[in-house]
Motif scaffolding. Structure first.
Motif, PDB file in Angstrom:
ATOM      1  N   HIS A 109      47.519  43.574  32.570  1.00  0.00           N
ATOM      2  CA  HIS A 109      46.638  44.518  33.431  1.00  0.00           C
ATOM      3  C   HIS A 109      45.073  44.091  33.285  1.00  0.00           C
ATOM      4  CE1 HIS A 109      44.474  48.193  34.853  1.00  0.00           C
ATOM      5  NE2 HIS A 109      45.434  48.095  35.831  1.00  0.00           N
ATOM      6  N   VAL A 110      44.247  44.297  34.064  1.00  0.00           N
ATOM      7  CA  VAL A 110      42.673  43.901  33.890  1.00  0.00           C
ATOM      8  C   VAL A 110      42.241  44.666  32.541  1.00  0.00           C
ATOM      9  CG1 VAL A 110      42.132  45.576  35.574  1.00  0.00           C
ATOM     10  CG2 VAL A 110      40.764  43.520  35.030  1.00  0.00           C
TER      11      VAL A 110
ATOM     12  N   GLU B 265      45.234  35.535  35.199  1.00  0.00           N
ATOM     13  CA  GLU B 265      45.172  34.710  36.354  1.00  0.00           C
ATOM     14  C   GLU B 265      46.094  33.784  36.785  1.00  0.00           C
ATOM     15  OE1 GLU B 265      43.541  33.938  40.132  1.00  0.00           O
ATOM     16  OE2 GLU B 265      42.896  35.769  38.989  1.00  0.00           O
TER      17      GLU B 265
ATOM     18  N   SER C 183      41.575  36.651  30.708  1.00  0.00           N
ATOM     19  CA  SER C 183      41.649  36.672  31.917  1.00  0.00           C
ATOM     20  C   SER C 183      42.082  35.457  32.535  1.00  0.00           C
ATOM     21  CB  SER C 183      40.024  36.662  32.458  1.00  0.00           C
ATOM     22  OG  SER C 183      39.860  36.416  33.775  1.00  0.00           O
TER      23      SER C 183
END
Length: 137
Positions: A23-24, A64, A60
């Motif tokens: 999750h971000v 991604e 990140s």
């Protein structure tokens, strides 16, 4: 910065090995964990910021382009910190050379700019992308 397949220096003690949520929110968690480890090692604020930035970019990139699960490891090295981010995708990371106007694609270039060296290796169940950041003189 030098890209390498495997780290060429043996790490010292493991400061942190933790699973991160896919999750971000894990970006902020990775920065916080990394700053705490860099502070514990007595690294100067500029180096602490570089470590936190690299952690955020590695996580990140995994979110991604990788696959869950996601793990962050922080290891003491001579005069600095090794960051390792592991995910389940076997696909190696690719450093892109994007135009200045591009909205994304700079993560590994940023990691390369703030680290002494970085690289990746297969774990058998995915890959680990790592970087070493040492204290500036």
């Amino acid at each position: 910065m030098t890209a390498a397949r495997f780290p060429d220096t043996a790490p010292g003690r493991v400061l942190l090995a933790t699973a991160l949520r896919w999750h971000v929110d894990s970006l902020a968690a990775s920065r916080a964990h990394t700053r705490a480890a860099a502070t514990e090692l007595g690294l100067e604020p500029r180096t602490q910021r570089a470590c936190a930035l690299a952690a955020s970019e590695l996580v990140s990139n995994a979110l991604e382009h990788g696959s869950p699960p996601l793990e962050l490891r922080l290891l003491e090295i001579a005069s600095g910190l090794r960051l390792e981010v592991e995910d389940a995708s076997p696909k190696p990371p690719t450093e892109l050379h994007v135009p200045a106007t591009a909205a994304s694609g700079r993560g590994l270039s940023i990691v390369g700019a703030v680290s002494t060296r970085w690289g990746h290796y297969s774990t058998g169940s995915g890959k680990c992308v790592w970087c070493d950041i040492v204290a500036s003189d």
